[in-house]
Structures are given as structure tokens and as C-alpha cells.
Design an enzyme around this catalytic site. Structure first.
Site, PDB file in Angstrom:
ATOM      1  N   ARG A  35       0.836  -1.314   0.089  1.00  0.00           N
ATOM      2  CA  ARG A  35       0.095   0.203   0.093  1.00  0.00           C
ATOM      3  C   ARG A  35       0.765   1.249  -0.113  1.00  0.00           C
ATOM      4  NH1 ARG A  35      -4.298  -2.238   4.486  1.00  0.00           N
ATOM      5  NH2 ARG A  35      -5.497  -3.444   3.146  1.00  0.00           N
ATOM      6  N   CYS A  64      -9.610  -1.222   4.852  1.00  0.00           N
ATOM      7  CA  CYS A  64     -11.259  -1.122   4.651  1.00  0.00           C
ATOM      8  C   CYS A  64     -11.557   0.431   5.549  1.00  0.00           C
ATOM      9  CB  CYS A  64     -11.710  -2.290   5.518  1.00  0.00           C
ATOM     10  SG  CYS A  64     -10.948  -2.512   7.015  1.00  0.00           S
ATOM     11  N   GLN A  91     -14.812  -1.136  14.803  1.00  0.00           N
ATOM     12  CA  GLN A  91     -14.500  -2.197  13.654  1.00  0.00           C
ATOM     13  C   GLN A  91     -14.983  -3.504  14.292  1.00  0.00           C
ATOM     14  OE1 GLN A  91     -10.508   0.300  12.436  1.00  0.00           O
ATOM     15  NE2 GLN A  91     -10.740  -1.715  11.840  1.00  0.00           N
ATOM     16  N   SER A  94     -15.326  -9.324  11.819  1.00  0.00           N
ATOM     17  CA  SER A  94     -15.018  -9.965  10.605  1.00  0.00           C
ATOM     18  C   SER A  94     -13.817  -9.590   9.750  1.00  0.00           C
ATOM     19  CB  SER A  94     -16.362  -9.661   9.588  1.00  0.00           C
ATOM     20  OG  SER A  94     -16.544  -8.337   8.998  1.00  0.00           O
ATOM     21  N   LYS A 148      -2.099   3.319   9.452  1.00  0.00           N
ATOM     22  CA  LYS A 148      -2.788   2.862   8.205  1.00  0.00           C
ATOM     23  C   LYS A 148      -3.607   4.083   7.618  1.00  0.00           C
ATOM     24  CE  LYS A 148      -2.470  -2.113   8.455  1.00  0.00           C
ATOM     25  NZ  LYS A 148      -3.517  -3.280   8.420  1.00  0.00           N
ATOM     26  N   ARG A 170     -11.753  -2.095  18.355  1.00  0.00           N
ATOM     27  CA  ARG A 170     -12.577  -3.245  17.921  1.00  0.00           C
ATOM     28  C   ARG A 170     -13.573  -3.537  18.780  1.00  0.00           C
ATOM     29  NH1 ARG A 170     -11.625  -5.566  13.231  1.00  0.00           N
ATOM     30  NH2 ARG A 170      -9.370  -5.851  13.540  1.00  0.00           N
ATOM     31  N   HIS A 177     -18.223  -1.909   9.603  1.00  0.00           N
ATOM     32  CA  HIS A 177     -17.454  -1.042  10.648  1.00  0.00           C
ATOM     33  C   HIS A 177     -18.161   0.092  10.424  1.00  0.00           C
ATOM     34  CE1 HIS A 177     -14.258  -3.791  10.284  1.00  0.00           C
ATOM     35  NE2 HIS A 177     -13.429  -3.268   9.674  1.00  0.00           N
ATOM     36  N   ASN A 259     -17.589  -3.914   5.498  1.00  0.00           N
ATOM     37  CA  ASN A 259     -16.184  -3.821   5.659  1.00  0.00           C
ATOM     38  C   ASN A 259     -15.566  -4.930   4.534  1.00  0.00           C
ATOM     39  OD1 ASN A 259     -16.946  -5.029   8.244  1.00  0.00           O
ATOM     40  ND2 ASN A 259     -15.155  -6.097   7.824  1.00  0.00           N
TER      41      ASN A 259
END
Length: 276
Positions: A35, A64, A91, A94, A148, A170, A177, A259
Site C-alpha cells: 500500500r 477497509c 470495527q 469480520s 494505516k 475493535r 465497520h 467492511n
């Protein structure tokens, strides 16, 4: 093979994506490995499609949470300018794969039936709990997921300044999300103008009962977006749009998206469609 879509580990992508590209395929990678690699386009088709032309056989799919954030932030940046955005992500499990889904199910059942539970996927219990850490912390106290968001946003928007202040959490939700956004714009915008800009952007839907009532029309769909309603949908759904009067040009809003769809698989397919 014309397109090789990688949806595995960073290690698998690092080893095999260059082989696919050397053989003449275009590798579309959903891992984090490429990325931020110079020369590898990081693409959200609705936002920076033109950047795809610079690829050398490998194209990266963003994180995501980055995709979800920018699907809301970019149209506002284009219309009003964005000075700063504070984002809190909620988030689902999954995003960590099937083992995490199973762990949430087993832990929830164990707690409801007063049985012993196991903690294996996450560093702490996820059932009926929140974990304010996704990935390791860096020297500044930001988690991998938060870093990120900051770095990928800068690359996709081609901005050298850091405009994102993130906290990634989380939560015990199976899929979708959610994000809470507090945005400081560069120019004045009413809630109605924000609603219009977002509603007109491809891949974004607005579901906001408060604004619907202010306009004198019935609310459509959910009164506000929730994971229970947005799973298995392609759009990023936005609601709770309201002015933030603590800053000069402030807007607060809430977004939810699947997501696994726009945050991963759908965006990868859209990249392939863009190339075709």
C-alpha cells in the site's frame, strides 16, 4: 491470467504478486504489503482513478477503514476543503477473519451460559467488550490500524500534511465497520449542503431522519445507519449529520459500511473493472 486478485496474507502477496506481475498479469492486492510502496497505486476508484495509470503490474487495495473514511471525506474535501478530521472507528470482528467471528460467537455464548471462555484471536476478550487497540503501538502511541489510516489517506489524497486524528476500536459486532467523524472544513457548509454533496457521490447513501424531518419528508430506510441494516450492502451509509459549533466550520457525522464489501472485495473488483 489477466487479473490476479490477492486476498490472503501480506507474506503471500509479497512472494507471489511480483511473480504474477512478471508473468504479465495485473495483481490487485488486498493485503497491506504494497500500500505505501512507491510506484504502487493505492486506489479507490471513485476518488483517484487516474492514479491507476502509473502501475507496473501491482495495484494495492486500501485498508477497509481508509476506504470508508475517504468515501465520506473526499467529496467534502472537493467541495469545501478539509482542514482536519477526528475519526473514531468501531470495527467489526469480520475484519480479522473467520476465527475472530467464531471467537465472538463462542465467547458470547459462554458468557450468557456462565461457561468458561477462551481468548485466542485477540489480546483480550472481545465478547461484550471493546478493545481500543488494533495492531501494535508505535513510539508515538498510535496503533498499526491508526497509522494505516493516516498514511494511506495522505497517499490517496496526494497530501503532504497530516489531517487525520484517528482512534481505532475493535467492537463485538460480527460485520460492518462504523465511524464517528468530526470534520473541520475550510469553508462554511450547512447540514443540507453536506447531505447534498454526500448523496450525489457514487457509492455513498444518506440515511438521516433528523434532516428528513427538517425537509418535511418522511425518513427513508433506517433513521440512522447501523451495522444490523448495512451488512451485505455496497454503499457507505451516512447519518447523524450535524453542525459542530466548537470550531468555525465544523461538521459531525456517522457512517457505516460492510467492511467485506466496499472495504475489501467490492473495491478490488471495481479496480479490475476500471482497468477493463
Amino acid at each position: 491470467v489477466e487479473f490476479a486478485i490477492f486476498a490472503a496474507t501480506s507474506e503471500a502477496s509479497a512472494e507471489f504478486a511480483p511473480i504474477a506481475a512478471k508473468a504479465g498479469a495485473i495483481a490487485i492486492d488486498n493485503s497491506a504489503h504494497f500500500r505505501l510502496t512507491p510506484g504502487v497505486p493505492l486506489i479507490v476508484p471513485e476518488i483517484n482513478a487516474k492514479s491507476i495509470n502509473g502501475h507496473s503490474g501491482i495495484i494495492a487495495n486500501p485498508n477497509c477503514s481508509t476506504i470508508q473514511l475517504l468515501m465520506v471525506l473526499y467529496p467534502l474535501e472537493r467541495k469545501f476543503g478539509v482542514r482536519r478530521a477526528v475519526v473514531s472507528t468501531y470495527q467489526s470482528v469480520s475484519g480479522s477473519g473467520k476465527m475472530a467471528l467464531d471467537e465472538l460467537a463462542h465467547q458470547s455464548l459462554a458468557m450468557l451460559t456462565l461457561r468458561e471462555l477462551k481468548v485466542e484471536v485477540y489480546p483480550h476478550r472481545i465478547g461484550f467488550n471493546l478493545i481500543p487497540c488494533i495492531g501494535e503501538f508505535d513510539a508515538d502511541g498510535y496503533s498499526v490500524e491508526e497509522t494505516k489510516l493516516k498514511r494511506e489517506t495522505a497517499k490517496i489524497l496526494d497530501r503532504s500534511d497530516d489531517i487525520i486524528s484517528p482512534t481505532c476500536i475493535r467492537v463485538p459486532v460480527f460485520n460492518c465497520h462504523s465511524q464517528s467523524l468530526s470534520i473541520e472544513l475550510k469553508s462554511r457548509a450547512s447540514c443540507g449542503e453536506v447531505r447534498e454533496v454526500l448523496s450525489e457521490f457514487p457509492g455513498v447513501a444518506v440515511s438521516d431522519a433528523f434532516l428528513d424531518s427538517r425537509l418535511g419528508v418522511p425518513s427513508t430506510g433506517a433513521d440512522y445507519p447501523m451495522p444490523s441494516d448495512c451488512s451485505e450492502q455496497d454503499d457507505v451509509v451516512v447519518g447523524r449529520i450535524r453542525l459542530d459549533k466548537t470550531v468555525e466550520y465544523g461538521i459531525n457525522l456517522w457512517s457505516v459500511t460492510d467492511n467485506l464489501r466496499k472495504g475489501a472485495a467490492l473495491n478490488a473488483i471495481q479496480i479490475a473493472e476500471l482497468l477493463i
